[in-house]
Design an enzyme around this catalytic site. Sequence first.
Site, mmCIF file in Angstrom:
data_model
loop_
_atom_site.group_PDB
_atom_site.id
_atom_site.type_symbol
_atom_site.label_atom_id
_atom_site.label_comp_id
_atom_site.label_asym_id
_atom_site.label_seq_id
_atom_site.Cartn_x
_atom_site.Cartn_y
_atom_site.Cartn_z
ATOM 1 N N GLY A 277 38.197 47.633 35.263
ATOM 2 C CA GLY A 277 39.438 48.306 35.655
ATOM 3 C C GLY A 277 39.991 49.035 34.447
ATOM 4 O O GLY A 277 40.002 50.266 34.357
ATOM 5 N N ARG A 278 40.392 48.235 33.458
ATOM 6 C CA ARG A 278 41.048 48.771 32.273
ATOM 7 C C ARG A 278 40.182 49.790 31.541
ATOM 8 O O ARG A 278 40.668 50.812 31.089
ATOM 9 C CB ARG A 278 41.374 47.598 31.333
ATOM 10 N N TYR A 318 53.223 40.561 28.174
ATOM 11 C CA TYR A 318 52.100 40.032 27.386
ATOM 12 C C TYR A 318 52.277 40.302 25.895
ATOM 13 O O TYR A 318 51.294 40.196 25.144
ATOM 14 C CB TYR A 318 50.777 40.699 27.811
ATOM 15 N N CYS A 346 69.054 46.053 31.214
ATOM 16 C CA CYS A 346 69.978 45.115 30.567
ATOM 17 C C CYS A 346 69.316 43.779 30.251
ATOM 18 O O CYS A 346 69.717 42.731 30.760
ATOM 19 C CB CYS A 346 71.178 44.909 31.478
ATOM 20 N N GLU A 347 68.293 43.787 29.459
ATOM 21 C CA GLU A 347 67.629 42.567 28.996
ATOM 22 C C GLU A 347 67.053 42.885 27.624
ATOM 23 O O GLU A 347 66.486 43.968 27.434
ATOM 24 C CB GLU A 347 66.422 42.209 29.869
HETATM 25 N N1 LLP Z 1 37.575 41.588 38.461
HETATM 26 C C1 LLP Z 1 38.445 40.588 38.672
HETATM 27 C C2 LLP Z 1 38.069 39.514 39.575
HETATM 28 C C3 LLP Z 1 39.692 40.594 38.017
HETATM 29 O O1 LLP Z 1 40.540 39.593 38.226
HETATM 30 C C4 LLP Z 1 40.020 41.660 37.146
HETATM 31 C C5 LLP Z 1 41.310 41.709 36.467
HETATM 32 C C6 LLP Z 1 39.080 42.687 36.968
HETATM 33 C C7 LLP Z 1 37.858 42.617 37.625
HETATM 34 C C8 LLP Z 1 39.334 43.876 36.073
HETATM 35 O O2 LLP Z 1 39.497 43.502 34.755
HETATM 36 P P1 LLP Z 1 39.588 44.634 33.622
HETATM 37 O O3 LLP Z 1 38.239 45.314 33.567
HETATM 38 O O4 LLP Z 1 40.661 45.571 34.014
HETATM 39 O O5 LLP Z 1 39.905 43.886 32.392
HETATM 40 N N2 LLP Z 1 47.854 42.976 34.132
HETATM 41 C C9 LLP Z 1 47.040 42.566 33.003
HETATM 42 C C10 LLP Z 1 45.569 42.508 33.348
HETATM 43 C C11 LLP Z 1 45.245 41.628 34.520
HETATM 44 C C12 LLP Z 1 43.783 41.587 34.870
HETATM 45 C C13 LLP Z 1 43.577 40.843 36.143
HETATM 46 N N3 LLP Z 1 42.237 40.830 36.622
HETATM 47 C C14 LLP Z 1 47.321 43.503 31.828
HETATM 48 O O6 LLP Z 1 48.160 44.388 31.946
HETATM 49 O O7 LLP Z 1 46.738 43.336 30.768
#
Ligand code: LLP
Length: 421
Positions: A277-278, A318, A346-347
């Site tokens: 994703g990221r 985080y 306001c935090e």
């Molecule tokens: N697959 C599963 C089962 C997941 O739970 C996740 C992310 C991904 C793939 C994708 O992971 P990535 O490639 O994006 O690292 N909100 C947090 C990140 C939460 C990730 C949750 N799961 C942040 O802003 O850092």
Amino acid sequence: MDHFLYRDGALHAEDVPLSEIAASVGTPFYVYSTATLERHFKLLDDALEGTEHLVCYAMKAASNQAILKTLAALGAGMDVVSGGEYARAKAAGVPGERIVFSGIGKTREEVHQALTGGIRQFNVESEPEMQVISEIATALNVIAPITIRVNPDVDAKTHAKIATGKSENKFGIPISRAREVYDLAASLPGLKVIGIDVHIGSQLIDLAPFEAAYNKVAELTEQLRTDGHEISRLDLGGGLGIPYARSNEAPPSPTDYGALIKKCVGHLGCEIEIEPGRLIAGNAGLLVSQVIYVKSGEDREFLIIDGAMNDLIRPAMYDAHHDIVPVVESEVGVLPIPYDIVGPVCESGDTFAKGRHMPPLKAGDLVAFRSAGAYGAVMASEYNTRPLIPEVLVKGDQFAVIRPRPTFDEMINRDTIPEWL
Ligand code: LLP
């Protein structure tokens, strides 16, 4: 590498000056670069060349329809974790056979939705979930393809809130019990066990935890095959990190990651899936915001900007670092000064950075948060009745608003008044 560069002192998204977008849509806003999204997808896709594979974009990172369509056009699959994401993937034209359904709490409605709409596989995370999928598939007279997510008890060495592969985490089935759970799955009607799934966490900046997890998956594949299970697909999850602080971070490259995958599991002859994703969306997006005031505190300067924690929650949630840069490049020789960069909510938690060195800025100046494309817009809220900010997609010298800013009336009119008021 991304496509947000200074040209003649002005920060651009591809060929479009950010100041032009700001003048057109107002601030704050998110802006994504098509070329960067495409580049990151292709890097990962190429890294797995030579093995049968599918890159399933974890759309939780950024799920705007225009982003999904951009990636789907390159042949991306999608990793979804809710009925809403499943619907988004379908709406973007992704066929069911390219959609993987992850998550520990799939509801009966979601299972039904995916089985009727078409699904590549469910990544199953518990025995009760397996029973439910079996029941619903049997009632619909279809076969549900499944993998079982195993928890390899590996420390991902990332922020505790986004580590998922230790035994104390809620995810997956303990790898020590995997063989009995696969036997159970094989005995249930309506299911076809096709593989193994693992995902140990997000923003991993070292390959070692991946290696430990993937070696365990390779070993398990052989054991399960000995037990008579047909393991033909390995979903290796997402999690590869990105450089948030460009000056001092260098996470492994997609190419090294691909090579590691081949080294650990390449000999098994399985089809490989990954769920990044990221890595795809993170550095493909910026949050652009405007300075409202510069305020002098007792011992520090506060840069009060019009973006806030409700627009980008990562620093508050985080303690995440985002590089923040002026949209007008600072001139050579100008001394940077430290600012606490804060939003209007306001935090005290509505603080993006403390003591961050920036060139001297004044009200009206624009700043850009880098690496805001993943887990930015999707985690935004309307806290303080601040409208969700617009998303803009750039391609070359064109840009388009891909989600407009709602008006106050649109926000207020979603509420309904009970008859007694
Ligand atoms: N697959 C599963 C089962 C997941 O739970 C996740 C992310 C991904 C793939 C994708 O992971 P990535 O490639 O994006 O690292 N909100 C947090 C990140 C939460 C990730 C949750 N799961 C942040 O802003 O850092």
